[in-house]
Enzyme design. Structure first.
Site, PDB file in Angstrom:
ATOM      1  CB  SER A   1      -0.992   0.113   1.085  1.00 54.98           C
ATOM      2  OG  SER A   1      -0.234  -0.410   2.233  1.00 54.98           O
TER       3      SER A   1
ATOM      4  CG  HIS B   1      -2.873  -0.717  -3.206  1.00 54.13           C
ATOM      5  ND1 HIS B   1      -3.495   0.462  -3.049  1.00 54.13           N
ATOM      6  CD2 HIS B   1      -3.018  -1.191  -2.321  1.00 54.13           C
ATOM      7  CE1 HIS B   1      -3.420   0.567  -1.887  1.00 54.13           C
ATOM      8  NE2 HIS B   1      -3.239  -0.449  -1.272  1.00 54.13           N
TER       9      HIS B   1
ATOM     10  CD  GLU C   1      -3.905   3.288  -5.686  1.00 55.81           C
ATOM     11  OE1 GLU C   1      -4.547   4.693  -5.652  1.00 55.81           O
ATOM     12  OE2 GLU C   1      -3.429   2.785  -4.833  1.00 55.81           O
TER      13      GLU C   1
ATOM     14  CG  ASN D   1      -3.821   3.650   0.670  1.00 53.73           C
ATOM     15  OD1 ASN D   1      -4.762   3.409   0.703  1.00 53.73           O
ATOM     16  ND2 ASN D   1      -2.757   2.415   0.706  1.00 53.73           N
TER      17      ASN D   1
END
Ligand code: 3HC
Length: 567
Positions: free
Chosen positions: A121, A142, A154, A192
């Protein structure tokens, strides 16, 4: 032409790894699912069985399909079983040494053209790539929690990733029913990097006593239409994971919004990791359960209205007819059958306020909603006039975001009776009332405000008399971070919106929301937040100011971050 993958592997069968294995098997791929011990493998199998079992119970999956999905996953403790995999996704804990070691091992086990993907992440995919002899075939893939539900993947491409590998992984994401957004190798990627500054901010609000965990979560769910409040979401993600992500992002960005709040670190140390350990910000029925059970911090039902005075006679006082209409329209249909008094400012002499309507109504009022407008002098005069015309003990509530409640309270002549009742709501029809207490507000006045909202069926949260209160104080810095991301050419507005909508379930992405709210409004709120806190991370993004200067004010102006030709 992208390669059609059929044989894949997953290493690490925690919540994310097991979810990813399920997603791959659901799309018809043959999956080798690996973890270090029989116990870990059993736990991973349990995750997939429970998740697919729930889908059957909800009528979303046939029993036979579930059996097929489970039969497509071979659970094992031997990494050597990955020898035939065309792609391996790793989802082991977020520690570089652990992942680096694993990648070096996979490099030795898998054929040279196998794609090695990391679900990291925030760690550097480039650093992982160079632990292998095939850095061009290493990417980030991700997924978002819960992996079977969230539609975003992602796809992290490093400076050495081969374009054909990105193409293969994008094609796989599409086959899984996901939307792949390609991004460079930067800590936190898109979602994130944006999400965690906001989550961290929410924790600091709880830590400093700005608002309770319940109020922060309710404010963001009801005020912004988010699927979960930030603290419940942190419990889902895991406090340890959040701590690692924030620490890594802070190391790269040196942005204080990413410096892990001490409460997150302390909770991680104490093993309060969220749903997975059975306790985090909330307490759960058992580890890995989503069922919240009451704990010592759960407010007793009804406690909030203790000391409340009944508000049988409510009067609306507004500086303009427009404000009165807006207030009526914002309150639930038929919920507020009350007299409205309009006030005009008198430039010189007298009290500065002239009434149109039945001034006597004010004398009998239990609660007066005052929509003064944003101009401090006019609002002060209005509160002075209302304070004089009402009986002692009547609660006076400002419905405007500015000036602060304390300014109205000081002008009223009886500050203990003055509160804010601010209808917050920034996305679609979602709404919540912030019951704002200034330092001078008496507890029963705030309780009256809550009781009034309860009687109207409007959800309410308590807020201190601070810029942005709860909803705007959390939302606008989050939107401002998105603008900074765009300004830095980190990602496009479309990709950022897609990441937050598909990865985190936002009803609309940050730029769509900014265009709807108005860039001038956003800038004004940001300026106010920054003026109060002087936190560098809250300073308005220069791009926002430039767009406002250029007249790109959003949807109503026909142009904001996007064009809106048919306004
Ligand atoms: N596993 C599998 N399926 C699940 C699930 C899980 N853990 N949780 C929920 N679901 C499914 C349900 O079965 C249901 O499916 P159906 O519509 O086909 O019947 C659907 O999701 C909706 O579930 P519920 O009705 O039980 O609950 P909600 O409507 O409240 O939705 C939620 C639950 C999908 C978790 C929603 O609250 C949400 O979108 N929350 C935001 C989650 C988020 O932001 N995730 C990203 C976190 S950041 C991240 O993961 C990155 C990482 O690097 C940290």
């Amino acid at each position: 032409m992208a390669r059609e993958l059929s044989e894949v592997g997953v290493v690490g069968l925690g919540t994310m790894g097991a979810g990813i294995a399920e997603v791959l098997a659901r799309a018809g791929l043959s999956v080798t699912a690996v973890d270090v011990s029989d116990e870990a493998v059993q736990r991973g199998r349990g995750h997939v069985e429970t998740s697919t079992g729930k889908a059957v119970a909800r009528g979303r999956l046939a029993d036979a399909e579930r059996e097929e999905i489970l039969s497509r996953i071979r659970f094992t403790t031997s990494r050597a079983d990955l020898a035939a995999a065309e792609l391996v996704v790793e989802a082991v804990p977020e520690r570089m040494e652990l992942k680096g070691q694993l990648f070096a091992e996979l490099d030795a086990i898998c054929p040279p053209d196998t794609i090695l993907a990391s679900n990291t992440s925030s760690l550097s995919v480039t650093e992982l790539a160079v632990t292998t002899g095939r850095p061009g075939r290493v990417v980030g893939m991700h997924f978002f929690n819960p992996a079977p539900v969230m539609k975003l993947v992602e796809v992290v491409s490093t400076v050495v990733t081969e374009p054909s590998v990105v193409e293969d992984v994008q094609a796989l994401a599409a086959r899984l029913g996901k939307v792949g957004v390609t991004i460079g190798d930067r800590a936190g990627f898109i979602a994130n990097a944006l999400l965690f500054g906001y989550l961290n901010h929410a924790v600091s609000m709880v830590e400093t006593g700005h608002a309770t965990r319940e109020d922060v979560d309710a404010a963001m769910r009801l005020g912004c239409g988010l699927p979960m409040g930030p603290l419940a979401l942190l419990d889902l993600i895991g406090l340890d994971t959040a701590q690692e992500i924030l620490a890594t992002m802070y190391q790269q960005s040196r942005n204080r919004r990413h410096a892990p709040n001490p409460l997150i670190t302390q909770m991680t140390t104490a093993g309060l990791l969220g749903r997975k350990s059975g306790r985090g910000f909330y307490t759960y029925a058992r580890p890995h359960s989503a069922e919240v059970v009451p704990d010592a911090r759960t407010p007793a039902p009804g406690a909030v209205t203790e000391g409340a005075r009944p508000a049988d006679r409510v009067v609306v006082v507004a500086a303009t007819a427009g404000a009165a209409d807006a207030l009526r329209a914002a309150l639930p249909d038929g919920g507020l059958d009350v007299p409205v008094l309009l006030a005009q400012r008198v430039p010189e002499g007298g009290r500065g306020v002239r009434w149109t309507g039945e001034v006597d109504e004010l004398a009998g009022a239990d609660l007066v909603l005052v929509a003064g407008g944003d101009e401090p002098e006019g609002t002060r005069e209005l509160f002075a006039a209302v304070g004089e015309a009402t009986r002692p003990g009547a609660v006076l509530a400002t419905t405007s975001a500015t000036p602060p409640v304390v300014v109205c309270a000081a002008a009223s002549g009886r500050p203990a009776d003055v509160i804010g009742l601010h209808l917050a709501g920034r996305a679609g029809a979602s709404r919540v009332v912030e019951v704002v207490s200034a330092v001078s507000t008496g507890p029963d006045a705030a309780a009256t405000g809550h009781a009034f909202c309860a009687a109207l069926g409007l959800p309410a949260v308590s807020s201190p008399d601070r810029a942005g209160r709860v909803v705007d104080a959390l939302l606008f810095p989050h939107l401002n971070d998105a603008v900074r991301m765009l300004e830095a050419h980190y990602a496009t507005a479309d990709d950022i919106d897609a990441a937050m909508e598909l990865g985190c379930g936002y009803p609309v992405g940050p730029f769509a929301l900014l265009d709807a709210v108005g860039l001038d409004v956003a800038l004004a709120v940001e300026q106010e937040l920054y003026a109060e806190s002087r936190e560098p991370g809250l300073a308005p993004a220069p791009l926002l100011g430039h767009l406002v200067t250029a007249g790109h004010l959003g949807r109503t102006a026909g142009r904001g971050f996007r064009d809106h030709p048919s306004r």
